[in-house]
Design a protein around this motif. Structure first.
Motif, short mmCIF file in Angstrom:
data_model
loop_
_atom_site.label_atom_id
_atom_site.label_comp_id
_atom_site.label_asym_id
_atom_site.label_seq_id
_atom_site.Cartn_x
_atom_site.Cartn_y
_atom_site.Cartn_z
N LYS A 1 0.82 -1.21 0.00
CA LYS A 1 0.00 0.00 0.00
C LYS A 1 0.86 1.26 0.00
O LYS A 1 0.60 2.23 -0.73
N LEU A 2 1.89 1.25 0.83
CA LEU A 2 2.75 2.42 0.95
C LEU A 2 3.39 2.79 -0.39
O LEU A 2 3.40 3.97 -0.78
N LEU A 3 3.87 1.79 -1.10
CA LEU A 3 4.58 2.06 -2.35
C LEU A 3 3.65 2.57 -3.45
O LEU A 3 4.12 3.12 -4.45
N GLN A 4 2.36 2.41 -3.27
CA GLN A 4 1.40 2.95 -4.22
C GLN A 4 1.20 4.45 -4.04
O GLN A 4 0.52 5.08 -4.85
N CYS A 5 1.80 5.01 -3.00
CA CYS A 5 1.57 6.41 -2.65
C CYS A 5 2.68 7.34 -3.13
O CYS A 5 2.75 8.50 -2.70
N GLU A 6 3.54 6.86 -3.96
CA GLU A 6 4.63 7.69 -4.50
C GLU A 6 4.06 8.95 -5.13
O GLU A 6 3.15 8.91 -5.95
N GLY A 7 4.59 10.11 -4.69
CA GLY A 7 4.17 11.38 -5.26
C GLY A 7 2.99 12.04 -4.56
O GLY A 7 2.61 13.16 -4.93
N PHE A 8 2.41 11.39 -3.57
CA PHE A 8 1.25 11.97 -2.88
C PHE A 8 1.66 13.01 -1.84
O PHE A 8 0.86 13.89 -1.50
N SER A 9 2.87 12.91 -1.29
CA SER A 9 3.27 13.73 -0.15
C SER A 9 3.17 15.22 -0.46
O SER A 9 3.54 15.68 -1.54
N ARG A 10 2.67 15.96 0.52
CA ARG A 10 2.53 17.41 0.40
C ARG A 10 3.71 18.16 1.00
O ARG A 10 3.77 19.40 0.89
N CYS A 11 4.62 17.48 1.67
CA CYS A 11 5.78 18.17 2.25
C CYS A 11 6.98 17.24 2.24
O CYS A 11 6.86 16.04 1.97
N LEU A 12 8.14 17.78 2.56
CA LEU A 12 9.38 17.02 2.50
C LEU A 12 9.64 16.22 3.76
O LEU A 12 9.87 15.01 3.72
N SER A 13 9.59 16.86 4.94
CA SER A 13 10.06 16.22 6.17
C SER A 13 9.16 15.08 6.62
O SER A 13 9.63 14.16 7.30
N LEU A 14 7.87 15.10 6.25
CA LEU A 14 6.94 14.05 6.67
C LEU A 14 6.59 13.10 5.53
O LEU A 14 5.56 12.42 5.58
N ASP A 15 7.44 13.03 4.53
CA ASP A 15 7.21 12.15 3.38
C ASP A 15 7.60 10.72 3.77
O ASP A 15 8.77 10.36 3.81
N LEU A 16 6.60 9.90 4.05
CA LEU A 16 6.86 8.54 4.50
C LEU A 16 7.55 7.69 3.45
O LEU A 16 8.39 6.85 3.76
N ILE A 17 7.18 7.88 2.19
CA ILE A 17 7.76 7.06 1.13
C ILE A 17 9.25 7.38 0.99
O ILE A 17 10.09 6.48 0.85
#
Length: 431
Positions: free
Chosen positions: A268-284
Motif C-alpha cells: 500500500k505504501l509504495l502505491q503512494c509515491e508522489g502523494f506527499s505534500r511536504c518534504l520532512s513528513l514524506d513517509l515514502i
C-alpha cells in the motif's frame, strides 16, 4: 552531575538493572578505584562528591497518558553518544524496525516500520499527508474524542477533503453507522480511527471497523492510531485489515519522548509515491532512504532510539504484550476498587470495556472540590494525574501505564484520601 576535586566524572551509576526498576532513586553510592585514580586521587579521602539540584530532586510518578515514566536503565542508555552514520546506530535502527514488526505480529515480507522524528502527531500527519491521493483523495474520520478531532484539523490544514463521523464521547465507534456511511459513499480513499481514545479512555472496535472498511472500499486504506495502546492492548493487523498504524516511543513500550513510528503495509505504501505534500513528513521518501542506507534522511533522535532499544529489551523480559498488559491490568484493578471505596465514579460504564490504559473519573459533587487544588496537592507529593479532555463533562484522568506498579497505585490512593480530607471533602463521596 558529580564532581571529584572539581573535575567532572560521568560514569558512576549503572547500579540498578531492569530487575530493580522501582528503586531507581534509592541509590548512588560511588565509584570504582580506577575511576578515582584516573582523576588523580590516591585515596577516597581526597574525594569530594557533590550533586547538583537536578539529581537530588525526587522523581515524580506520572499517572498520565504521556509522557510516561521510564526505567533507570532506559534513561541510562542515553548516556552514550553515537553518530547518525555510526554502524552501531544503523544496527540499532534496523533492530528497532524489526522488533516493532514482531510486536505487531506481522512479517517483514508484508509490512515495514518507518520511524519519524517528533511526537506521535507527527506520524499521524505523515500518514495522512503521504497516503491520501492529491487528486480525488478523501478521508473518513471516525471520531469520539480529542484525537479523532485532531485528525480532522490535520486534514483541514492540508486542504484534504474529509468527513468527520462523530460519536458520543465515552461511547465506542458504532460499526453499524460506519457501514451505513460507507454504503452511501464508497469514494473514501482513507478511513481513520483511534484505537484507545485517551481523552476519556474508550477502546474502539478497530478490527470490526476494519472488516467493514474492506467490505465497502476495495482499494481504500485503513489507518489506526494506536498511540496509547500498542504494546499493551492486542491489535490484530490481519483480522482488521490494517494498512497503517502509528504509535509513539514513550507510551506502552516505555521509551523516552523523541520519535514516533508508522507500521505500514508495504504494498500500500509504495502505491503512494508522489502523494506527499511536504518534504520532512514524506513517509515514502523516509522508507526508501532507510531501505537503501539504513539511515534517516535528516538528523535522527539518536539518544531516544538507544533508549527505546533498551526499553524493548525490558518489554521482552517482562513477557511481551501479555506481561505488560498483566501489570497494567493489575494497576487498573487496584485503582478501580480503591476509587470506588472512596466514592469516585468512573466516566465509562460499559462492562465490556478493556480500558486499562487510562481511567476518567467524574468530579465529586462536593462544594469543596477544586481540581486545580486537588492536582497541585498531589503534584506536591510527586504524584501527577491529568485533567479531563471530555468536552461536556467535568472529569479528571488517571493513567495506569508506563513505569507504574501496583504499589504505586496503592500509594496514590492513600494520598488521594489524605488530600480529600485536607480539602474537607466528605468521604465516601456521594452524588
Amino acid at each position: 552531575m558529580f564532581q571529584i576535586l572539581n573535575k567532572p566524572v560521568y560514569s558512576f551509576y549503572r547500579l540498578l538493572k531492569a530487575t530493580n526498576l522501582r528503586n531507581q532513586h534509592q541509590f548512588l553510592k560511588i565509584a570504582a578505584v580506577s575511576t578515582l585514580q584516573k582523576n588523580g586521587c590516591r585515596s577516597s579521602n581526597q574525594v569530594i562528591f557533590r550533586s547538583s539540584s537536578s539529581t537530588t530532586k525526587s522523581a515524580k510518578k506520572l499517572f498520565t497518558p504521556g509522557p510516561l515514566g521510564t526505567s533507570t536503565s532506559t534513561k541510562e542508555a542515553m548516556l552514550r553518544d553515537l553518530g547518525s552514520r555510526d554502524v552501531a546506530f544503523i544496527n540499532c535502527v534496523a533492530n528497532i524496525r524489526q522488533k516493532l514488526l514482531d510486536i505487531a505480529g506481522v512479517t517483514k515480507e508484508n509490512y515495514t516500520t518507518i520511524p519519524v522524528q517528533g511526537s506521535g502527531t507527527y506520524s499521524v500527519e505523515a500518514v495522512i499527508q503521504s497516503t491520501v491521493p492529491r487528486d480525488n483523495g478523501k478521508v473518513l474520520i471516525l471520531e469520539n474524542g480529542a484525537y479523532g478531532k485532531r485528525m480532522a484539523t490535520i486534514c483541514d490544514a492540508l486542504n484534504i477533503p474529509r468527513l468527520l463521523l462523530s460519536f458520543d464521547e465515552g461511547q465506542p465507534v458504532d460499526v453499524a453507522k460506519v457501514e451505513d456511511t460507507l454504503r452511501k459513499d464508497s469514494t473514501f480513499t482513507l478511513v481513520s480511527i483511534v484505537h484507545c481514545e485517551t481523552s476519556c479512555g474508550i477502546i474502539n472496535p478497530v478490527v470490526e471497523v476494519g472488516k467493514t472498511v474492506k467490505k465497502f472500499l476495495k482499494d481504500g486504506s485503513y489507518f489506526v492510531d494506536a498511540m496509547s495502546s500498542f504494546g499493551a492492548v492486542p491489535l490484530d493487523f490481519q483480522a482488521g485489515s490494517i494498512d497503517y498504524m502509528v504509535s509513539s516511543a514513550n507510551k506502552c513500550l516505555e521509551g523516552v519522548p523523541g520519535f514516533s513510528y508508522v507500521i505500514a503495509r508495504t504494498e500500500k505504501l509504495l502505491q503512494c509515491e508522489g502523494f506527499s505534500r511536504c518534504l520532512s513528513l514524506d513517509l515514502i521518501d523516509q522508507y526508501n532512504n532507510l531501505e537503501k542506507s539504513g539511515q534517516f534522511r535528516f538528523t535522527p533522535p539518536t539518544h531516544a532510539m538507544l533508549a527505546f532499544q533498551q526499553a524493548i529489551e525490558e518489554f521482552e523480559q517482562e513477557g511481551g504484550l501479555e506481561g505488560r498488559a498483566a501489570r497494567y491490568m493489575k494497576n487498573r484493578s487496584i485503582l478501580k476498587e480503591g476509587m470506588r471505596k472512596l466514592g469516585f465514579q468512573e466516566l465509562l460504564t460499559q462492562p465490556d470495556q478493556p480500558s486499562y490504559i487510562i481511567t476518567s473519573f467524574h468530579y465529586p459533587n462536593d462544594p469543596n472540590f477544586d481540581f486545580k487544588t486537588f492536582y497541585q496537592k498531589l503534584n506536591e507529593r510527586d504524584l501527577v494525574i491529568y485533567p479531563g479532555k471530555v468536552i461536556n463533562k467535568d472529569c479528571f484522568r488517571i493513567g495506569t501505564i508506563g513505569q507504574i506498579f501496583p504499589e504505586d497505585v496503592e500509594k496514590l490512593l492513600v494520598v488521594i484520601k489524605e488530600v480529600c480530607k485536607e480539602m474537607d471533602i466528605s468521604l465516601p463521596i456521594t452524588t
